[in-house]
Design a protein around this motif. Structure first.
Motif, PDB file in Angstrom:
ATOM      1  N   SER A  18      51.226  33.907  47.048  1.00  0.00           N
ATOM      2  CA  SER A  18      51.189  34.088  48.492  1.00  0.00           C
ATOM      3  C   SER A  18      49.800  34.493  48.990  1.00  0.00           C
ATOM      4  CB  SER A  18      52.201  35.162  48.894  1.00  0.00           C
ATOM      5  OG  SER A  18      51.887  36.391  48.253  1.00  0.00           O
ATOM      6  N   GLU A  19      49.677  34.582  50.298  1.00  0.00           N
ATOM      7  CA  GLU A  19      48.447  35.010  50.961  1.00  0.00           C
ATOM      8  C   GLU A  19      48.141  36.471  50.631  1.00  0.00           C
ATOM      9  OE1 GLU A  19      46.690  35.052  55.568  1.00  0.00           O
ATOM     10  OE2 GLU A  19      48.793  34.557  55.176  1.00  0.00           O
ATOM     11  N   LEU A  20      46.870  36.769  50.358  1.00  0.00           N
ATOM     12  CA  LEU A  20      46.436  38.133  50.017  1.00  0.00           C
ATOM     13  C   LEU A  20      47.302  38.726  48.910  1.00  0.00           C
ATOM     14  CD1 LEU A  20      45.546  39.572  53.552  1.00  0.00           C
ATOM     15  CD2 LEU A  20      43.994  38.624  51.845  1.00  0.00           C
ATOM     16  N   TYR A  21      47.632  37.892  47.947  1.00  0.00           N
ATOM     17  CA  TYR A  21      48.566  38.305  46.896  1.00  0.00           C
ATOM     18  C   TYR A  21      48.070  39.519  46.119  1.00  0.00           C
ATOM     19  CZ  TYR A  21      51.162  38.544  42.613  1.00  0.00           C
ATOM     20  OH  TYR A  21      51.909  39.028  41.569  1.00  0.00           O
ATOM     21  N   LEU A  22      46.805  39.546  45.756  1.00  0.00           N
ATOM     22  CA  LEU A  22      46.333  40.596  44.851  1.00  0.00           C
ATOM     23  C   LEU A  22      46.498  41.995  45.419  1.00  0.00           C
ATOM     24  CD1 LEU A  22      43.083  39.404  43.043  1.00  0.00           C
ATOM     25  CD2 LEU A  22      45.439  39.407  42.224  1.00  0.00           C
ATOM     26  N   THR A  23      46.321  42.160  46.726  1.00  0.00           N
ATOM     27  CA  THR A  23      46.315  43.494  47.323  1.00  0.00           C
ATOM     28  C   THR A  23      47.546  43.804  48.158  1.00  0.00           C
ATOM     29  OG1 THR A  23      45.142  42.646  49.252  1.00  0.00           O
ATOM     30  CG2 THR A  23      43.801  43.497  47.438  1.00  0.00           C
ATOM     31  N   HIS A  31      48.531  31.603  29.484  1.00  0.00           N
ATOM     32  CA  HIS A  31      49.756  30.825  29.646  1.00  0.00           C
ATOM     33  C   HIS A  31      49.492  29.328  29.810  1.00  0.00           C
ATOM     34  CE1 HIS A  31      51.994  34.530  29.797  1.00  0.00           C
ATOM     35  NE2 HIS A  31      51.184  34.985  30.731  1.00  0.00           N
ATOM     36  N   GLY A  32      48.232  28.927  29.828  1.00  0.00           N
ATOM     37  CA  GLY A  32      47.888  27.517  29.842  1.00  0.00           C
ATOM     38  C   GLY A  32      48.259  26.783  31.112  1.00  0.00           C
ATOM     39  N   LEU A  33      48.075  27.436  32.266  1.00  0.00           N
ATOM     40  CA  LEU A  33      48.342  26.761  33.536  1.00  0.00           C
ATOM     41  C   LEU A  33      47.311  27.211  34.566  1.00  0.00           C
ATOM     42  CD1 LEU A  33      51.557  28.285  35.223  1.00  0.00           C
ATOM     43  CD2 LEU A  33      49.971  29.537  33.799  1.00  0.00           C
ATOM     44  N   ALA A  34      47.120  26.388  35.590  1.00  0.00           N
ATOM     45  CA  ALA A  34      46.222  26.730  36.682  1.00  0.00           C
ATOM     46  C   ALA A  34      46.930  27.677  37.639  1.00  0.00           C
ATOM     47  CB  ALA A  34      45.768  25.474  37.412  1.00  0.00           C
ATOM     48  N   ILE A  35      46.164  28.553  38.288  1.00  0.00           N
ATOM     49  CA  ILE A  35      46.722  29.511  39.238  1.00  0.00           C
ATOM     50  C   ILE A  35      45.872  29.492  40.511  1.00  0.00           C
ATOM     51  CG2 ILE A  35      47.242  31.932  39.721  1.00  0.00           C
ATOM     52  CD1 ILE A  35      47.637  32.361  36.735  1.00  0.00           C
ATOM     53  N   ALA A  36      46.537  29.353  41.655  1.00  0.00           N
ATOM     54  CA  ALA A  36      45.895  29.510  42.956  1.00  0.00           C
ATOM     55  C   ALA A  36      46.457  30.783  43.578  1.00  0.00           C
ATOM     56  CB  ALA A  36      46.161  28.308  43.854  1.00  0.00           C
ATOM     57  N   TYR A  37      45.585  31.721  43.909  1.00  0.00           N
ATOM     58  CA  TYR A  37      46.061  33.026  44.366  1.00  0.00           C
ATOM     59  C   TYR A  37      45.280  33.479  45.595  1.00  0.00           C
ATOM     60  CZ  TYR A  37      41.814  34.917  42.232  1.00  0.00           C
ATOM     61  OH  TYR A  37      40.503  35.176  41.914  1.00  0.00           O
ATOM     62  N   GLY A  38      45.965  34.196  46.471  1.00  0.00           N
ATOM     63  CA  GLY A  38      45.337  34.733  47.660  1.00  0.00           C
ATOM     64  C   GLY A  38      44.750  36.105  47.395  1.00  0.00           C
ATOM     65  N   TYR A  39      43.597  36.383  48.023  1.00  0.00           N
ATOM     66  CA  TYR A  39      42.939  37.683  47.834  1.00  0.00           C
ATOM     67  C   TYR A  39      41.940  37.910  48.962  1.00  0.00           C
ATOM     68  CZ  TYR A  39      38.550  35.447  46.379  1.00  0.00           C
ATOM     69  OH  TYR A  39      37.381  34.718  46.367  1.00  0.00           O
ATOM     70  N   PRO A  40      41.547  39.172  49.224  1.00  0.00           N
ATOM     71  CA  PRO A  40      40.489  39.435  50.192  1.00  0.00           C
ATOM     72  C   PRO A  40      39.130  39.351  49.513  1.00  0.00           C
ATOM     73  CG  PRO A  40      41.498  41.506  49.530  1.00  0.00           C
ATOM     74  CD  PRO A  40      42.218  40.411  48.776  1.00  0.00           C
ATOM     75  N   GLU A  41      38.300  38.455  49.982  1.00  0.00           N
ATOM     76  CA  GLU A  41      36.998  38.210  49.361  1.00  0.00           C
ATOM     77  C   GLU A  41      35.892  38.943  50.110  1.00  0.00           C
ATOM     78  OE1 GLU A  41      33.792  34.579  48.551  1.00  0.00           O
ATOM     79  OE2 GLU A  41      35.678  34.170  49.598  1.00  0.00           O
ATOM     80  N   ARG A  42      35.029  39.613  49.376  1.00  0.00           N
ATOM     81  CA  ARG A  42      33.836  40.212  49.948  1.00  0.00           C
ATOM     82  C   ARG A  42      32.640  39.314  49.635  1.00  0.00           C
ATOM     83  NH1 ARG A  42      32.038  44.715  52.023  1.00  0.00           N
ATOM     84  NH2 ARG A  42      33.972  45.881  51.665  1.00  0.00           N
ATOM     85  N   LEU A 100      39.352  47.290  49.104  1.00  0.00           N
ATOM     86  CA  LEU A 100      40.123  46.445  48.195  1.00  0.00           C
ATOM     87  C   LEU A 100      39.480  45.076  47.988  1.00  0.00           C
ATOM     88  CD1 LEU A 100      43.692  47.218  49.587  1.00  0.00           C
ATOM     89  CD2 LEU A 100      42.713  48.062  47.442  1.00  0.00           C
ATOM     90  N   ALA A 101      38.675  44.640  48.942  1.00  0.00           N
ATOM     91  CA  ALA A 101      38.060  43.316  48.840  1.00  0.00           C
ATOM     92  C   ALA A 101      37.059  43.282  47.693  1.00  0.00           C
ATOM     93  CB  ALA A 101      37.372  42.962  50.155  1.00  0.00           C
ATOM     94  N   GLU A 102      36.919  42.116  47.082  1.00  0.00           N
ATOM     95  CA  GLU A 102      35.985  41.964  45.968  1.00  0.00           C
ATOM     96  C   GLU A 102      35.390  40.560  45.974  1.00  0.00           C
ATOM     97  OE1 GLU A 102      38.511  40.766  42.112  1.00  0.00           O
ATOM     98  OE2 GLU A 102      38.998  42.773  42.839  1.00  0.00           O
ATOM     99  N   ALA A 135      34.238  36.752  44.748  1.00  0.00           N
ATOM    100  CA  ALA A 135      35.036  35.683  44.148  1.00  0.00           C
ATOM    101  C   ALA A 135      35.021  35.740  42.631  1.00  0.00           C
ATOM    102  CB  ALA A 135      34.526  34.331  44.633  1.00  0.00           C
ATOM    103  N   ASP A 136      34.006  36.364  42.054  1.00  0.00           N
ATOM    104  CA  ASP A 136      33.942  36.511  40.606  1.00  0.00           C
ATOM    105  C   ASP A 136      34.186  37.958  40.167  1.00  0.00           C
ATOM    106  OD1 ASP A 136      31.637  37.656  41.565  1.00  0.00           O
ATOM    107  OD2 ASP A 136      30.289  36.597  40.187  1.00  0.00           O
ATOM    108  N   GLY A 137      34.900  38.714  40.991  1.00  0.00           N
ATOM    109  CA  GLY A 137      35.145  40.118  40.722  1.00  0.00           C
ATOM    110  C   GLY A 137      36.192  40.363  39.651  1.00  0.00           C
ATOM    111  N   PRO A 138      36.574  41.628  39.447  1.00  0.00           N
ATOM    112  CA  PRO A 138      37.514  41.966  38.377  1.00  0.00           C
ATOM    113  C   PRO A 138      38.885  41.332  38.553  1.00  0.00           C
ATOM    114  CG  PRO A 138      37.026  43.877  39.765  1.00  0.00           C
ATOM    115  CD  PRO A 138      36.036  42.831  40.114  1.00  0.00           C
ATOM    116  N   GLY A 139      39.353  41.188  39.798  1.00  0.00           N
ATOM    117  CA  GLY A 139      40.637  40.530  40.015  1.00  0.00           C
ATOM    118  C   GLY A 139      40.601  39.091  39.551  1.00  0.00           C
ATOM    119  N   ALA A 140      39.515  38.398  39.878  1.00  0.00           N
ATOM    120  CA  ALA A 140      39.354  37.007  39.456  1.00  0.00           C
ATOM    121  C   ALA A 140      39.327  36.899  37.936  1.00  0.00           C
ATOM    122  CB  ALA A 140      38.080  36.420  40.045  1.00  0.00           C
ATOM    123  N   GLN A 141      38.657  37.827  37.300  1.00  0.00           N
ATOM    124  CA  GLN A 141      38.588  37.807  35.838  1.00  0.00           C
ATOM    125  C   GLN A 141      39.961  38.024  35.217  1.00  0.00           C
ATOM    126  OE1 GLN A 141      35.480  40.560  34.597  1.00  0.00           O
ATOM    127  NE2 GLN A 141      34.174  39.896  36.282  1.00  0.00           N
TER     128      GLN A 141
END
Length: 268
Positions: free
Chosen positions: A44-49, A79-90, A60-62, A64-70
């Protein structure tokens, strides 16, 4: 052409989760999705936070290559699959409502910033993106990215269709009483622009918001191939490039357009 099994993760609902809780839930969902044969998982949108974070957002924003992305990259690779996730980007001093696509090897494939902001919370905190069409190729399917309110504008979806998007990934935070968007508008968008749309929503009460759930994967024939309920859910369905090609041959909306008549649509 091999169908791309796509999973939509609707949850966890009820509270704005910490990033750690969100990542743990994502890991469990990715495991279940992979066992069901999914190659792609959308959150979902803004999933991480969580969405209802108010003035805690800047902390909370980080990047695009921050710890949440890692962490998401590690989950995708495990798990061998692609993931598209919502997050607040700084990005410097700016904050963006963003979605990032990570490949099954943990590589970053695309990042999109929401271009149409909705409501007082978003307009107060986020800077709108200025790139309307962001795409990536995955498993032979051209993926496109939008976020929530973006998909409610026919122009954005049509722009993706004209750019060759076959599956449009839309993390969302659709609130009650706007269930008509999930029930009616999404299948109509998929039909009129001849593409698949994966729409993963939040669910349940969160702060001042009440999210509707009803995540769906809409097909170019105007049907919902998968539909979640109103609570935590994980649903999946196949995106079939062969079916899309046949549908576009039968439904000629894109080829029958007359762009020369539409100039007034792009002038204020």
């Amino acid at each position: 052409m091999t169908p791309l099994r796509t999973a939509l993760f609707q949850g966890p609902g009820g509270v704005p989760c910490s990033t750690g809780d969100s990542l743990a839930a994502l890991d469990a969902a990715a495991r279940r999705a992979a066992l069901a044969g999914a190659r792609l998982l959308l959150t979902s949108e803004l999933y991480l936070t969580g969405y209802a974070v108010g003035d805690a957002l800047p902390g909370l924003a980080e990047p695009a290559d921050g710890p949440g992305a890692q962490s998401v990259a590690e989950i995708a690779a495990a798990h061998g699959l692609a993931i598209a996730y919502g997050y607040p980007e700084r990005a410097g001093e700016a904050l963006h409502n963003a979605v990032q696509l990570v490949g099954p090897g943990g590589d970053r494939l695309a990042n999109y910033r929401k271009t149409h902001l909705f409501g007082a919370f978003e307009t107060a905190w986020f800077t709108p993106g200025d790139e309307p069409v962001v795409q990536a190729e995955f498993d032979g399917v051209r993926l496109g990215l939008l976020i929530c309110y973006d998909v409610e504008f026919p122009e954005t979806v049509r722009a993706h269709a004209l750019a060759g998007t076959e599956l449009l990934l839309v993390p969302t935070a659709l609130m009650r009483p706007y269930e008509i968007v999930a029930h009616t508008l999404l299948p109509a968008r998929a039909w009129e622009s001849q593409l698949y749309i994966a729409y993963a929503n939040r669910c349940g009460p969160e702060g001042d918001f009440d999210f509707a759930g009803l995540s769906c994967l809409a097909a170019p024939d105007g049907t919902a191939r998968a539909r979640a309920g109103s609570g935590d859910d994980l649903v999946h369905a196949d995106v079939d490039p062969g079916f899309l090609k046949a549908s576009r041959a039968e439904n000629t909306y894109l080829g029958d357009r007359r762009p020369g008549l539409y100039g007034s649509l792009v002038h204020d």
